[in-house]
Write a protein that holds these residues in place. Sequence first.
Motif, PDB file in Angstrom:
ATOM      1  N   ARG A  41       0.813  -1.209   0.000  1.00  0.00           N
ATOM      2  CA  ARG A  41       0.000   0.000   0.000  1.00  0.00           C
ATOM      3  C   ARG A  41       0.847   1.260   0.000  1.00  0.00           C
ATOM      4  NH1 ARG A  41      -3.210  -2.229   5.130  1.00  0.00           N
ATOM      5  NH2 ARG A  41      -1.022  -2.798   5.518  1.00  0.00           N
ATOM      6  N   ASP A  42       2.140   1.116   0.189  1.00  0.00           N
ATOM      7  CA  ASP A  42       3.039   2.272   0.207  1.00  0.00           C
ATOM      8  C   ASP A  42       4.471   1.787  -0.018  1.00  0.00           C
ATOM      9  OD1 ASP A  42       4.119   1.376   2.736  1.00  0.00           O
ATOM     10  OD2 ASP A  42       2.418   2.315   3.734  1.00  0.00           O
ATOM     11  N   PRO A  43       5.417   2.697  -0.216  1.00  0.00           N
ATOM     12  CA  PRO A  43       6.807   2.281  -0.443  1.00  0.00           C
ATOM     13  C   PRO A  43       7.414   1.503   0.712  1.00  0.00           C
ATOM     14  CG  PRO A  43       6.478   4.538  -1.179  1.00  0.00           C
ATOM     15  CD  PRO A  43       5.232   4.147  -0.446  1.00  0.00           C
ATOM     16  N   TYR A  44       6.946   1.743   1.928  1.00  0.00           N
ATOM     17  CA  TYR A  44       7.478   1.014   3.073  1.00  0.00           C
ATOM     18  C   TYR A  44       7.182  -0.480   2.945  1.00  0.00           C
ATOM     19  CZ  TYR A  44       8.348   5.477   5.405  1.00  0.00           C
ATOM     20  OH  TYR A  44       8.830   6.727   5.719  1.00  0.00           O
ATOM     21  N   GLU A  45       5.982  -0.808   2.494  1.00  0.00           N
ATOM     22  CA  GLU A  45       5.634  -2.215   2.336  1.00  0.00           C
ATOM     23  C   GLU A  45       6.333  -2.834   1.136  1.00  0.00           C
ATOM     24  OE1 GLU A  45       1.311  -2.269   4.616  1.00  0.00           O
ATOM     25  OE2 GLU A  45       1.338  -2.334   2.414  1.00  0.00           O
ATOM     26  N   LYS A  46       6.590  -2.051   0.106  1.00  0.00           N
ATOM     27  CA  LYS A  46       7.388  -2.566  -1.014  1.00  0.00           C
ATOM     28  C   LYS A  46       8.771  -2.991  -0.523  1.00  0.00           C
ATOM     29  CE  LYS A  46       5.497   0.496  -4.631  1.00  0.00           C
ATOM     30  NZ  LYS A  46       5.899   1.546  -5.580  1.00  0.00           N
ATOM     31  N   ILE A  47       9.375  -2.146   0.294  1.00  0.00           N
ATOM     32  CA  ILE A  47      10.717  -2.442   0.791  1.00  0.00           C
ATOM     33  C   ILE A  47      10.686  -3.659   1.720  1.00  0.00           C
ATOM     34  CG2 ILE A  47      12.565  -1.559   2.270  1.00  0.00           C
ATOM     35  CD1 ILE A  47      11.968   1.213   0.994  1.00  0.00           C
ATOM     36  N   ALA A  48       9.626  -3.792   2.500  1.00  0.00           N
ATOM     37  CA  ALA A  48       9.497  -4.976   3.356  1.00  0.00           C
ATOM     38  C   ALA A  48       9.460  -6.245   2.513  1.00  0.00           C
ATOM     39  CB  ALA A  48       8.241  -4.859   4.216  1.00  0.00           C
ATOM     40  N   ASP A  49       8.743  -6.201   1.392  1.00  0.00           N
ATOM     41  CA  ASP A  49       8.677  -7.368   0.510  1.00  0.00           C
ATOM     42  C   ASP A  49      10.030  -7.651  -0.138  1.00  0.00           C
ATOM     43  OD1 ASP A  49       6.038  -7.491   1.205  1.00  0.00           O
ATOM     44  OD2 ASP A  49       5.243  -6.965  -0.769  1.00  0.00           O
ATOM     45  N   ALA A  50      10.717  -6.586  -0.551  1.00  0.00           N
ATOM     46  CA  ALA A  50      12.044  -6.771  -1.135  1.00  0.00           C
ATOM     47  C   ALA A  50      13.001  -7.377  -0.119  1.00  0.00           C
ATOM     48  CB  ALA A  50      12.578  -5.431  -1.634  1.00  0.00           C
ATOM     49  N   ALA A  51      12.870  -6.959   1.127  1.00  0.00           N
ATOM     50  CA  ALA A  51      13.735  -7.507   2.175  1.00  0.00           C
ATOM     51  C   ALA A  51      13.501  -8.997   2.362  1.00  0.00           C
ATOM     52  CB  ALA A  51      13.509  -6.754   3.482  1.00  0.00           C
ATOM     53  N   LYS A  52      12.261  -9.456   2.110  1.00  0.00           N
ATOM     54  CA  LYS A  52      11.983 -10.886   2.205  1.00  0.00           C
ATOM     55  C   LYS A  52      12.759 -11.671   1.142  1.00  0.00           C
ATOM     56  CE  LYS A  52       9.482 -11.650   5.731  1.00  0.00           C
ATOM     57  NZ  LYS A  52       9.928 -12.604   6.777  1.00  0.00           N
ATOM     58  N   VAL A  53      12.857 -11.111  -0.053  1.00  0.00           N
ATOM     59  CA  VAL A  53      13.642 -11.765  -1.107  1.00  0.00           C
ATOM     60  C   VAL A  53      15.083 -11.923  -0.653  1.00  0.00           C
ATOM     61  CG1 VAL A  53      14.442 -11.596  -3.495  1.00  0.00           C
ATOM     62  CG2 VAL A  53      12.127 -10.841  -2.903  1.00  0.00           C
ATOM     63  N   ASN A  54      15.618 -10.859  -0.061  1.00  0.00           N
ATOM     64  CA  ASN A  54      16.996 -10.919   0.407  1.00  0.00           C
ATOM     65  C   ASN A  54      17.146 -11.900   1.569  1.00  0.00           C
ATOM     66  OD1 ASN A  54      19.749  -9.897   0.237  1.00  0.00           O
ATOM     67  ND2 ASN A  54      19.369  -8.999   2.247  1.00  0.00           N
ATOM     68  N   GLU A  55      16.145 -11.964   2.424  1.00  0.00           N
ATOM     69  CA  GLU A  55      16.198 -12.872   3.574  1.00  0.00           C
ATOM     70  C   GLU A  55      16.357 -14.322   3.129  1.00  0.00           C
ATOM     71  OE1 GLU A  55      12.992 -14.556   6.836  1.00  0.00           O
ATOM     72  OE2 GLU A  55      12.917 -12.414   6.342  1.00  0.00           O
ATOM     73  N   PHE A  56      15.657 -14.694   2.072  1.00  0.00           N
ATOM     74  CA  PHE A  56      15.669 -16.094   1.647  1.00  0.00           C
ATOM     75  C   PHE A  56      16.785 -16.411   0.647  1.00  0.00           C
ATOM     76  CE2 PHE A  56      11.360 -15.798   3.324  1.00  0.00           C
ATOM     77  CZ  PHE A  56      11.254 -16.999   4.011  1.00  0.00           C
ATOM     78  N   THR A  57      17.411 -15.399   0.059  1.00  0.00           N
ATOM     79  CA  THR A  57      18.423 -15.644  -0.977  1.00  0.00           C
ATOM     80  C   THR A  57      19.790 -15.051  -0.676  1.00  0.00           C
ATOM     81  OG1 THR A  57      17.921 -13.631  -2.241  1.00  0.00           O
ATOM     82  CG2 THR A  57      16.597 -15.609  -2.731  1.00  0.00           C
ATOM     83  N   LYS A  58      19.833 -13.995   0.133  1.00  0.00           N
ATOM     84  CA  LYS A  58      21.055 -13.217   0.360  1.00  0.00           C
ATOM     85  C   LYS A  58      21.667 -12.759  -0.969  1.00  0.00           C
ATOM     86  CE  LYS A  58      21.262 -13.019   4.828  1.00  0.00           C
ATOM     87  NZ  LYS A  58      19.833 -13.313   5.065  1.00  0.00           N
ATOM     88  N   LEU A  59      20.772 -12.448  -1.895  1.00  0.00           N
ATOM     89  CA  LEU A  59      21.204 -12.011  -3.223  1.00  0.00           C
ATOM     90  C   LEU A  59      20.716 -10.606  -3.573  1.00  0.00           C
ATOM     91  CD1 LEU A  59      20.673 -15.164  -5.474  1.00  0.00           C
ATOM     92  CD2 LEU A  59      22.790 -13.852  -5.280  1.00  0.00           C
TER      93      LEU A  59
END
Length: 388
Positions: A41-59
């Motif tokens: 719903r906002d850029p903060y939640e976009k970044i939270a989702d992107a952080a999930k990608v990094n959490e599972f891949t470290k890429l």
Amino acid sequence: MSILTPDIQSELEQQGIELPSWAFGNSGTRFRVFATAGTPRDPYEKIADAAKVNEFTKLAPSVALHIPWDKVDSYEDLRKHAEDLGVELGTINSNTFQDEDYKFGALTHHDDRIRRKAIDHHLECIDIMDATGSRDLKIWLAEGSNYPGQGDMRARQDRLQESLQTIYARLGEEQRLVLEYKFFEPAFYHTDVPDWGTSYAQVASLGDKAMVCLDTGHHAPGTNIEFIVMQLLRLGKLGSFDFNSRFYADDDLIVGSADPFQLFRIIFEVVRGGGLNNPDVAFMLDQCHNIEDKIPGQIRSVLNVQEMTARALLVDRDALAAAQQANDVLAANAVFMDAFYTDVRPALAEWRESRGLAADPMAAYAASGYQQQIAADRVGGVQAGWGA
């Protein structure tokens, strides 16, 4: 013994691929924007989702922003939010393709007022870069004409250079301007920055802090993209990649989905040219997930890049050079193809586990419950690009 030698593992350990914030929001075709449950719903939640990608891949250690899609009241606060989640704010992307004033051009427009408005938008983007700590300002221009005689092509190039000079002069000491190209769409007769040569000519006139961005989907069918990669690396002007895939035109599909061998060939030239893990060459994604879930779509993309990087690093460079020197065409090709056909997935899974990651990040994300959580928590999310 793993096929991934310590040297290869070291290269893979350093790899980072920047994610686009807009990939986590709703998108679609020119006919329809499709809604997805759990859309930010906002850029903060976009970044939270992107952080999930990094959490599972470290890429995926950084997230690119798009202005005005990602405008917030405090970029310092957004930066802290990202850092608290273990990622950084990366490239700032400008937008001069959704304002009525830009119907006939922005940085190339013959009207001084409109051109000044477009320049000021980019200066605002640089102000945002100052607040976020971003290095790169990426410019893609949806500018050109649909019919012969509609516009003065040479004058438009001159105005583009003048506009870019004004923007370039505002860059900080450690900041860069990265000019993207696209051979058609939405302009169909001529595009103002249609190819790597035009982008190179424009940025070379600006100075050392101006580079070319290569979007892998922005080429005519049959284009030898790896040759362009080689040439821009050779010239010291390849600033960044926008990785995606396409079957026919600019489809913005998951990278490697249409032609994995092309991705392998591109990354081999990156390795050959010294561009892998080179801070001057940024790896980024540029995708719109129209029908698939956003977060696993990004996970799949970064894993595809990692897999083809591992295969490219397996190429026996000494054997290849020897075959090339001997003009042994079949032997040289065999060296190349042996690396491409090597299944590195089991070795990568084992390596991930040795680093405390799940062997299969896609499965781990699916089992995490995060997708179900955001679907329940976020109601009415439309954040992204085209519908925002």
